[in-house]
Design a protein around this motif. Structure first.
Motif, PDB file in Angstrom:
ATOM      1  N   ILE B 349     -63.053 -11.507  53.506  1.00 53.27           N
ATOM      2  CA  ILE B 349     -62.111 -10.700  52.723  1.00 53.27           C
ATOM      3  C   ILE B 349     -60.721 -10.812  53.347  1.00 53.27           C
ATOM      4  CG2 ILE B 349     -61.522  -8.359  51.961  1.00 53.27           C
ATOM      5  CD1 ILE B 349     -64.617  -7.817  51.949  1.00 53.27           C
ATOM      6  N   ALA B 350     -60.679 -10.750  54.690  1.00 58.17           N
ATOM      7  CA  ALA B 350     -59.388 -10.852  55.390  1.00 58.17           C
ATOM      8  C   ALA B 350     -58.720 -12.192  55.086  1.00 58.17           C
ATOM      9  CB  ALA B 350     -59.596 -10.683  56.893  1.00 58.17           C
ATOM     10  N   ALA B 351     -59.517 -13.259  55.033  1.00 55.11           N
ATOM     11  CA  ALA B 351     -58.966 -14.592  54.757  1.00 55.11           C
ATOM     12  C   ALA B 351     -58.390 -14.647  53.349  1.00 55.11           C
ATOM     13  CB  ALA B 351     -60.057 -15.648  54.930  1.00 55.11           C
ATOM     14  N   LEU B 352     -59.109 -14.046  52.398  1.00 56.00           N
ATOM     15  CA  LEU B 352     -58.643 -14.057  51.012  1.00 56.00           C
ATOM     16  C   LEU B 352     -57.371 -13.214  50.860  1.00 56.00           C
ATOM     17  CD1 LEU B 352     -59.366 -15.286  48.309  1.00 56.00           C
ATOM     18  CD2 LEU B 352     -60.622 -13.216  47.760  1.00 56.00           C
ATOM     19  N   MET B 353     -57.309 -12.141  51.646  1.00 57.41           N
ATOM     20  CA  MET B 353     -56.122 -11.274  51.624  1.00 57.41           C
ATOM     21  C   MET B 353     -54.887 -12.080  52.008  1.00 57.41           C
ATOM     22  SD  MET B 353     -57.189  -8.177  50.974  1.00 57.41           S
ATOM     23  CE  MET B 353     -55.729  -7.349  51.516  1.00 57.41           C
ATOM     24  N   GLU B 354     -55.051 -12.940  53.007  1.00 56.29           N
ATOM     25  CA  GLU B 354     -53.923 -13.748  53.482  1.00 56.29           C
ATOM     26  C   GLU B 354     -53.457 -14.711  52.405  1.00 56.29           C
ATOM     27  OE1 GLU B 354     -54.758 -15.676  57.228  1.00 56.29           O
ATOM     28  OE2 GLU B 354     -55.178 -13.710  58.116  1.00 56.29           O
ATOM     29  N   ARG B 355     -54.418 -15.270  51.682  1.00 54.07           N
ATOM     30  CA  ARG B 355     -54.063 -16.250  50.658  1.00 54.07           C
ATOM     31  C   ARG B 355     -53.461 -15.594  49.418  1.00 54.07           C
ATOM     32  NH1 ARG B 355     -58.891 -18.939  51.663  1.00 54.07           N
ATOM     33  NH2 ARG B 355     -59.811 -18.164  49.763  1.00 54.07           N
ATOM     34  N   HIS B 356     -54.110 -14.535  48.957  1.00 56.46           N
ATOM     35  CA  HIS B 356     -53.722 -13.955  47.670  1.00 56.46           C
ATOM     36  C   HIS B 356     -52.649 -12.874  47.798  1.00 56.46           C
ATOM     37  CE1 HIS B 356     -53.966 -12.737  43.573  1.00 56.46           C
ATOM     38  NE2 HIS B 356     -54.477 -11.555  43.839  1.00 56.46           N
ATOM     39  N   ARG B 357     -52.607 -12.190  48.940  1.00 56.42           N
ATOM     40  CA  ARG B 357     -51.653 -11.104  49.204  1.00 56.42           C
ATOM     41  C   ARG B 357     -51.588 -10.068  48.067  1.00 56.42           C
ATOM     42  NH1 ARG B 357     -49.711 -11.914  53.830  1.00 56.42           N
ATOM     43  NH2 ARG B 357     -49.461 -13.988  54.705  1.00 56.42           N
ATOM     44  N   PRO B 358     -52.698  -9.384  47.822  1.00 54.93           N
ATOM     45  CA  PRO B 358     -52.691  -8.339  46.789  1.00 54.93           C
ATOM     46  C   PRO B 358     -52.067  -7.055  47.342  1.00 54.93           C
ATOM     47  CG  PRO B 358     -54.842  -8.469  47.801  1.00 54.93           C
ATOM     48  CD  PRO B 358     -53.986  -9.493  48.497  1.00 54.93           C
ATOM     49  N   THR B 359     -51.684  -6.169  46.439  1.00 54.29           N
ATOM     50  CA  THR B 359     -51.221  -4.857  46.886  1.00 54.29           C
ATOM     51  C   THR B 359     -52.261  -3.784  46.558  1.00 54.29           C
ATOM     52  OG1 THR B 359     -50.030  -4.563  44.801  1.00 54.29           O
ATOM     53  CG2 THR B 359     -48.771  -5.396  46.659  1.00 54.29           C
ATOM     54  N   LEU B 360     -53.201  -4.153  45.675  1.00 55.64           N
ATOM     55  CA  LEU B 360     -54.286  -3.233  45.326  1.00 55.64           C
ATOM     56  C   LEU B 360     -55.620  -3.953  45.534  1.00 55.64           C
ATOM     57  CD1 LEU B 360     -52.954  -1.950  41.877  1.00 55.64           C
ATOM     58  CD2 LEU B 360     -52.513  -0.955  44.124  1.00 55.64           C
ATOM     59  N   VAL B 361     -56.567  -3.244  46.120  1.00 50.80           N
ATOM     60  CA  VAL B 361     -57.878  -3.841  46.345  1.00 50.80           C
ATOM     61  C   VAL B 361     -58.963  -2.841  45.974  1.00 50.80           C
ATOM     62  CG1 VAL B 361     -59.450  -4.842  48.052  1.00 50.80           C
ATOM     63  CG2 VAL B 361     -57.006  -5.264  48.262  1.00 50.80           C
ATOM     64  N   ALA B 362     -60.023  -3.354  45.361  1.00 50.35           N
ATOM     65  CA  ALA B 362     -61.200  -2.515  45.139  1.00 50.35           C
ATOM     66  C   ALA B 362     -62.394  -3.241  45.746  1.00 50.35           C
ATOM     67  CB  ALA B 362     -61.424  -2.275  43.655  1.00 50.35           C
TER      68      ALA B 362
END
Lengths: 85, 566
Positions: B349-362
């Motif tokens: 999840i952390a890796a995907l966060m870096e790539r996509h850079r969302p501001t909202l997550v569920a």
């Protein structure tokens, strides 16, 4: 052109032992040392790269450097005599 | 905590997480020994150090392999994204595997390698060096003592080169000899990699055994190797959380936003707990949908069912996410909870966060971490995920399967409920043979919020909340609530109707009275006429009588009567 190349590294104990052991074997087989070239890897790193000599001492045939080689201080007489035949 | 060291002292590995563990990177100009068995990832770690050196720090790299050919090494790292970078191409390889047809005739050394490396370092301006599988260089060696002497020489020689180096080797348990015993003492730093199975899942662990001159963080950290390369999850370390903004993010349910004093506060984590089917997922999706409509980037992490399925399902309650998936603003991530450890899921999840850079997550549901194996407890992984989101200023919603807001629940839910800033609990109330969803805001940190229970209604018209009536201590929900509402309405209608009837009745009475008045008036007229008639008749009668009396008097010759009008 020499038939064999002995790669050594400076004047380490392994290098000196290998030179001594190889000289003794050549004498024993009635060969002179004109067929032998001794190369110090520290002086000829490119040749070491070309012949893939990572370990010293390494004894190899110039015509088949990759195929068959001896490493170490050549203190195993039987292996050495076999190689030189 | 350690003081920040000047970066001149450290060569960053660029491997996510590892530089934190190493207080900034490898000690510059020193040699690190990485010990690890087959498959522990030591070659990948070394390659990542070199590739990142070229790509991010302008430090040319040299890979000296004693175990694998260049082709095999390149093939092994080809699956990683970074393998295709030009950086990979610029790394110099030296295939230093022992020749196949070689006979060892006594003690030897690796001075051939030393000379070659010195030449290559000068030629290529090498700043980073990896010796991969150094123990394999001594295969066939029949002199342990000589090998140990040589290892010591190599480490001293490496340090004399002044370049930052990694030497990898199998640990003592794997080689079963003492070849590298001295290396552990000589090396400036030692890192150990371990592989083990936990709940049938492969788990890679990294620990720093020493870094000379600093107190190392010696705890075990999980190492993840995936298509992004390698990353380390630093155990027990939490990132600093930025100051909260006052911005609110809508839940997509207008009345819920009002209950939450405007919505979910930006940079906080909300927990939606409840049994399966209580619409936790729908609420989480509604929150993402509201943000996406406002132009945010979002990530939906689904554990129990494919994220695409969720997108499909919530469309029926007017939460439309499909177009955002299509335009890339919503990224879906479907994870199989049991396929990896909780920590690995965290890293993914952390890796995907870096790539996509969302501001909202569920994350739906966070309690799925419990099904994931691993020595790292699910609640720790969940807590770290919450910390990660908060540190990035992300507003997140976790759903979790919980039994009740106050009673027994899964431990992850229990843990998350303590760190969540907002806790919304949805449950069922069974009443008169039907189940109805209720929603309660258990807590909402730093915000005024309604603590009243609401009924949660999902329909084709969307998600709405309705008031819940308390009647004789029982809550009225669903049909009962509707009946109650009907009853109240009927009562009003009845009273309205009653009033109408009454008015009509009185109006009728008035009408009747008026009629009676009219009748009476008619009677009065008639009676009056009758009266006049009678009076007339009476006068006539009197006249007649008088006439008769005169006539009689005449006939009797009597005196006239005094009362006579004549």
């Amino acid at each position: 052109m020499s038939e064999y190349i002995l790669f050594v590294a400076g004047r380490t104990a392994h290098s000196l032992a290998a030179i001594t052991n190889l000289g003794r074997a050549l004498t024993r087989l009635g060969l002179d040392d004109r067929g032998l070239e001794v190369v110090d890897v520290e002086d000829a790193p490119d040749l070491a790269i070309e012949m893939r000599v990572f370990v010293t001492p390494t004894l190899l045939r110039r015509d088949q450097p990759a195929a068959h080689r001896l490493i170490g201080d050549l203190s195993a007489d039987a292996d050495l005599l076999n190689f030189l035949k | 905590m350690l003081r920040e060291r000047p970066s001149a002292d450290r060569a960053p590995t660029g491997i996510p997480g590892l530089d934190d563990v190493l207080h900034g990177g490898l000690p510059r100009g020193k040699t690190m020994l990485i010990l690890g068995g087959p498959g522990s990832g030591k070659t990948v770690l070394g390659m990542a150090f070199l590739v990142n050196g070229v790509a991010h720090y302008e430090e040319p790299g040299l890979m000296v392999s004693f175990e694998e050919s260049e082709a095999s090494l390149r093939a092994n790292v080809k699956s990683f994204g970074w393998a295709h970078e030009p950086a990979m191409e610029s790394i110099v390889f030296l295939d230093a595997r022992p020749a196949d047809d070689v006979i060892a005739t006594g003690a030897f050394d690796l001075r051939g390698v030393s000379s070659i490396v010195e030449t290559l370092v000068v030629r290529h301006g090498t700043k980073r060096l990896v010796f991969d599988g150094l123990d394999s260089a001594f295969l066939g060696s029949n002199g342990l003592a000589a090998a140990r002497v040589e290892i010591r020489r190599i480490f001293r020689w490496l340090e004399s080169l002044g370049i930052t180096a990694i030497v990898t080797a199998k640990p003592r348990e794997a080689t079963n000899d003492g070849t590298l015993d001295d290396a552990e003492f000589i090396a400036n730093s030692v890192v150990q990699l371990q592989v083990r199975y936990h709940d049938r899942l492969l788990e890679r662990l990294l620990s720093v055994r020493k870094i000379r001159g600093t107190s190392a963080d010696t705890s075990e950290h999980q190492m993840l190797i995936d298509s992004d390369g390698v990353r380390i999850s630093r155990s027990g370390i939490f990132k600093e959380i930025p100051a909260l903004s006052d911005r609110r993010h809508s839940t997509g349910v207008e009345r819920l936003d009002r209950m939450l004093d405007g919505g979910l506060r930006e940079g906080t984590v909300a927990l939606i707990s409840g049994l399966p089917g209580t619409a936790k997922t729908t609420l989480a999706a509604s929150f993402l949908g509201a943000g996406l409509r406002a132009g945010a980037r979002a990530l939906l992490v689904a554990f129990d069912e494919p994220a695409q399925q969720i997108v499909h399902d919530v469309a029926s309650v007017t939460v439309q996410l499909g177009s955002y998936v299509a335009d890339g603003s919503l990224v879906l991530m479907s994870l199989n909870a049991r396929a990896a450890t909780a920590e690995e899921h965290f890293l993914h999840i952390a890796a995907l966060m870096e790539r996509h850079r969302p501001t909202l997550v569920a994350v739906d549901p966070i309690s799925a971490f419990e099904k994931a194996g691993g020595v790292f407890a699910a609640d720790v992984a969940a807590e770290r995920l919450a910390n990660l989101f908060k540190s990035l200023g992300i507003t997140a919603v976790f759903t979790a399967v919980g039994i009740s807001a106050l009673g027994e629940m899964e431990s992850t839910t229990s843990k998350i409920s303590t760190i969540a800033d907002t806790w919304i609990h949805v449950s069922y109330a069974v009443n008169r043979g039907e189940r109805n969803r209720t929603l309660t805001i258990v807590k909402s940190r730093g915000a005024a919020h309604s603590n009243q229970m609401r009924e949660l209604i999902l329909s084709h018209a969307g998600i709405t909340l309705a008031d819940v009536y308390a009647e004789k201590g029982a809550l009225l929900l669903g049909t009962a609530r509707i009946e109650h509402e009907y009853e109240v309405a009927a009562d009003v209608a009845r009273r309205e109707a009653d009033a109408t009837v009454e008015v009509a009745r009185i109006r009728a009475e008035k009408e009747q009275a008026a009629e009676r008045v009219r009748c009476a008036e008619r009677d009065l007229v008639a009676i009056d006429q009758a009266l006049q008639q009678k009076i007339l008749e009476y006068e006539m009668l009197q006249l007649t009588t008088e006439h008769d009396r005169f006539a009689i008097a005449d006939r009797r010759r009597a005196d006239p009567v005094e009362t006579s009008e004549e």
